[in-house]
Scaffold this active site. Structure first.
Site, PDB file in Angstrom:
ATOM      1  N   LYS A   9       0.832  -1.208   0.000  1.00  0.00           N
ATOM      2  CA  LYS A   9       0.000   0.000   0.000  1.00  0.00           C
ATOM      3  C   LYS A   9       0.876   1.271   0.000  1.00  0.00           C
ATOM      4  CE  LYS A   9      -3.283   1.960   3.280  1.00  0.00           C
ATOM      5  NZ  LYS A   9      -2.542   3.226   3.384  1.00  0.00           N
ATOM      6  N   LYS A  14       7.485   0.968   1.549  1.00  0.00           N
ATOM      7  CA  LYS A  14       8.138   0.194   0.470  1.00  0.00           C
ATOM      8  C   LYS A  14       9.465   0.817   0.056  1.00  0.00           C
ATOM      9  CE  LYS A  14       4.787   0.925  -2.378  1.00  0.00           C
ATOM     10  NZ  LYS A  14       3.908   1.646  -1.450  1.00  0.00           N
ATOM     11  N   LYS A  40       4.712   8.292  -7.481  1.00  0.00           N
ATOM     12  CA  LYS A  40       5.300   9.231  -6.506  1.00  0.00           C
ATOM     13  C   LYS A  40       6.795   9.480  -6.812  1.00  0.00           C
ATOM     14  CE  LYS A  40       4.806   7.832  -2.166  1.00  0.00           C
ATOM     15  NZ  LYS A  40       5.041   7.704  -0.728  1.00  0.00           N
ATOM     16  N   ASP A 123      -1.591  -0.417  -4.270  1.00  0.00           N
ATOM     17  CA  ASP A 123      -2.969  -0.070  -3.923  1.00  0.00           C
ATOM     18  C   ASP A 123      -3.923  -0.531  -5.008  1.00  0.00           C
ATOM     19  OD1 ASP A 123      -3.177   2.223  -1.549  1.00  0.00           O
ATOM     20  OD2 ASP A 123      -1.243   2.066  -2.517  1.00  0.00           O
TER      21      ASP A 123
HETATM   22  P1  ADP Z   1       5.965   3.979   0.451  1.00  0.00           P
HETATM   23  O1  ADP Z   1       7.150   3.875  -0.441  1.00  0.00           O
HETATM   24  O2  ADP Z   1       5.336   2.653   0.731  1.00  0.00           O
HETATM   25  O3  ADP Z   1       4.941   4.968  -0.045  1.00  0.00           O
HETATM   26  P2  ADP Z   1       7.813   5.249   2.282  1.00  0.00           P
HETATM   27  O4  ADP Z   1       8.949   4.316   2.277  1.00  0.00           O
HETATM   28  O5  ADP Z   1       7.953   6.509   1.492  1.00  0.00           O
HETATM   29  O6  ADP Z   1       6.458   4.518   1.882  1.00  0.00           O
HETATM   30  O7  ADP Z   1       7.515   5.572   3.816  1.00  0.00           O
HETATM   31  C1  ADP Z   1       6.524   6.501   4.234  1.00  0.00           C
HETATM   32  C2  ADP Z   1       7.034   7.249   5.475  1.00  0.00           C
HETATM   33  O8  ADP Z   1       7.185   6.335   6.561  1.00  0.00           O
HETATM   34  C3  ADP Z   1       8.395   7.903   5.246  1.00  0.00           C
HETATM   35  O9  ADP Z   1       8.383   9.187   5.815  1.00  0.00           O
HETATM   36  C4  ADP Z   1       9.358   6.986   5.986  1.00  0.00           C
HETATM   37  O10 ADP Z   1      10.464   7.679   6.503  1.00  0.00           O
HETATM   38  C5  ADP Z   1       8.488   6.420   7.110  1.00  0.00           C
HETATM   39  N1  ADP Z   1       8.929   5.063   7.523  1.00  0.00           N
HETATM   40  C6  ADP Z   1       8.971   3.951   6.747  1.00  0.00           C
HETATM   41  N2  ADP Z   1       9.420   2.890   7.448  1.00  0.00           N
HETATM   42  C7  ADP Z   1       9.672   3.337   8.712  1.00  0.00           C
HETATM   43  C8  ADP Z   1      10.148   2.718   9.924  1.00  0.00           C
HETATM   44  N3  ADP Z   1      10.437   1.433   9.985  1.00  0.00           N
HETATM   45  N4  ADP Z   1      10.300   3.510  11.015  1.00  0.00           N
HETATM   46  C9  ADP Z   1       9.988   4.818  10.976  1.00  0.00           C
HETATM   47  N5  ADP Z   1       9.531   5.457   9.890  1.00  0.00           N
HETATM   48  C10 ADP Z   1       9.355   4.734   8.762  1.00  0.00           C
HETATM   49 MG    MG Z   2       7.478   4.807  -2.274  1.00  0.00          MG
END
Ligand code: ADP
Ligand code: MG
Ligand code: SF4
Length: 268
Positions: A9, A14, A40, A123
């Site tokens: 999601k 990810k 994104k 998603d």
């Molecule tokens: P996605 O790629 O699935 O959209 P992201 O990797 O960009 O998600 O993560 C979304 C937010 O959550 C970011 O700000 C990231 O720093 C934070 N985040 C992800 N994993 C962790 C974790 N294990 N601990 C703290 N913050 C996290």
């Molecule tokens: Mg991402």
């Protein structure tokens, strides 16, 4: 060449997980490529020290002839970074960037290395976002989820796609396991572990929520680069090792929505 795809999601972690795994693979001396398949287009940002690299779709709009250096950028640990990109808000197809990216990389013979990590938004598992699975790129899928119902729901939908693709085509697309990127909920590990079991798979890594991720992010780095001695860096390294050693690849058995909701209630 191992082709590993992280699906989940939006906002579940990810890109953070993919970038840290890629960094850990490269620390092991492996030749790594990471391909962001999310409109994104921030999958590789931490590997690129905060730089938003031009996306494949942007380059296709801007140039007639695209060279590999227009879309492949060297990041931390010599990781080759690519961002598929997405359409302008309100127009076009989100899956198009993914399809265009794979066609172009194939044409350039640029899809190579010891490990290719695909970071894919899960998603909507429509034709566009399922393309890496359907066309034999995402050979090993890892579902990134927390214990939140909506992220389990998305993970379960991705299982449906893998099961359907495996049924209808000869694509070598299998589920490698579930990665729990924790949100610090009560009973979260137990819930995600049980979810993984019920879909016929297993929990491969439990990644705690950690401030080191935030600290690394504001400094535009992965945790592996920013705080290599931290416990969180060790978690990502251990996870990378488990994934590399994993040979247990399955066709998942997705749950019915009622069963998923019942499971979430059991672990409140
Ligand atoms: P996605 O790629 O699935 O959209 P992201 O990797 O960009 O998600 O993560 C979304 C937010 O959550 C970011 O700000 C990231 O720093 C934070 N985040 C992800 N994993 C962790 C974790 N294990 N601990 C703290 N913050 C996290
Ligand atoms: Mg991402
Ligand atoms: Fe594109 Fe997917 Fe929308 Fe189809 S459903 S138009 S592939 S984003």
């Amino acid at each position: 060449m191992r082709q590993i795809a992280l699906y989940g999601k939006g906002g579940i972690g990810k890109s953070t997980t993919s970038a840290n795994l890629s960094a850990a693979f490269s620390e092991m001396g492996l030749d790594v490529m990471q391909i962001g398949c999310d409109p994104k287009h921030d999958s590789t940002r931490m590997l690129m020290h905060g730089r938003w690299i031009p996306t494949v779709l942007e380059q296709m709009y801007d140039h007639k002839e695209i060279r590999s250096e227009d879309i492949i950028y060297q990041g931390f640990g010599n990781i080759r970074c690519v961002e598929a990109g997405g359409p302008e808000p309100g127009i076009g197809c989100a899956g198009r960037g993914i399809i265009a990216t794979f066609q172009l990389l194939e044409k350039m013979q640029a899809l190579y290395g010891d490990v290719v990590v695909y970071d894919v938004l899960g998603d909507v598992v429509c034709g566009g976002f399922a393309m890496p699975m359907r066309d034999g790129y995402a050979q090993e899928v890892y579902l990134v989820t927390s214990g939140e119902l909506m992220s389990l729901y998305a993970a379960n939908n991705i299982c449906k796609a893998i099961a359907r693709i495996s049924e209808r085509s000869s694509a070598k697309c299998r589920l490698g396991g579930v990665i729990c990127n924790a949100k610090n909920m009560d009973n979260e590990q137990g819930l995600v572990e049980e979810f993984a079991k019920r879909i016929g798979s297993k929990l491969v890594c439990f990644i705690p929520r950690s401030n080191s991720v935030r600290a690394a992010e504001v400094n535009r780095m992965t945790v592996i680069e920013h705080d290599p001695a931290s416990n969180q860096a060790k978690v990502y390294r251990d996870c990378a090792k488990i994934i590399l050693e994993n040979t247990d690849l399955r066709i998942p058995t997705p749950l019915a929505l009622e069963e998923l909701e019942e499971l979430a209630r059991e672990y409140l």
